[in-house]
Design a protein around this motif. Sequence first.
Motif: not given
Length: 384
Positions: A235-245, A252-268
């Motif tokens: 379970x993850x929050x990606x966070x925002x792409x820029x600070x709003x205040x 650190x503004x960011x996006x999350x890249x996730x690798x997932x396969x059936x039956x295997x917990x994802x790696x982020x």
Amino acid sequence: MRILHTSDWHVGVTMKGRSRLDEQRAVFKQIVDVARDEQVDLVIVAGDLFDTASPSSEAQKLLTAALSALHKTGAEVVVIAGNHDNGRALDALREWAHAAGIHLRGSLGKAADHLVTGATRDGERWKIAALPFIAQRHAVRAAELFELGAAGAEANYADHLRRLVAALTQDFGADTVNLFTGHLTVVGGKVGGGEREVHTVADYAVPAAIFPPTTSYVALGHLHKAQAINGPCPIRYSGGPLAVDFGEEDHTPSVTIVDASAGIPARARTVPLTAAVPLQTVRGTLADLAKAKVDERAWLRVFVTEPARAGLRGEVADLFPRAVQIHIDPVMRMDAATPRQRRSGRSPGELFTSYLTENGHDDPAVAGLFAKLYEDTQTVAEEA
């Protein structure tokens, strides 16, 4: 399969009245570049697309352009509404979104409408339950739309969300990548300072246990700080792409890249967004501030630690053209415990001078201006 998870774009947000659309345009270009470079199969935008429920036409154009550009990378795009969005207004864009290959869910419908399925270029099948933000007052109505039966008004928000999530994930099987996206607060999440909403308080928090272990990955929006949540599945929050205040200046503004396969917990993993304009706070006397190291790209909040005087704010603004907040530091004011002098029998000039002294304004020019203005008003009154 590979997923790009992002959220809380807040398109149209301003910084003390200054437009940030150019910043957001640059950030979205970088997100598109990341999606293309990483060859992602699916992009998830987990709510709060706009900063207000009534976005400007420029903000709407920027949003649709960004979503279209993400789809043109070859990825499927799934988007849900957040608490800042007008869900029904977003639903009005569903015909456009469908034609553009974008799965947009603005408000609640039947459970089946919130399930999106697909397959990657390599043939891996995936399924995502897409749940837009649900206000507490709409939770019972949501259960009715999902045909879950009346749980009763006495049930709390978390109870209703648990039943909704269970209905959406009941068919998660072992042969597909099972995903969930929602815009909500999960217990254990750290509020980052920029959510600016009552929807992060305890009444709106749900336990991580509502997500079943069969879920490969839960992509959340609402909390602006990128973070993982402990639970029965990733379970993850990606966070925002820029600070709003400025409550988010250490993010650190960011996006999350996730690798997932059936039956295997994802790696982020987190990918920082360097195009985002930073926010920075500086403090000191005017002399200290003149020597301060500041990021020339940053929006600035300035605390001036010397007594207030006429023209001080203007001098600071000249020193820092990108200062959007300038505060005369309250620690410089006279101790509130100091007894005030009596007011009776004292002239207006004396009273005003005492007021300036009590509030740390040691500036004879201001007192002199008051004396001149007061004299002018008395002259007018006598002539009348």
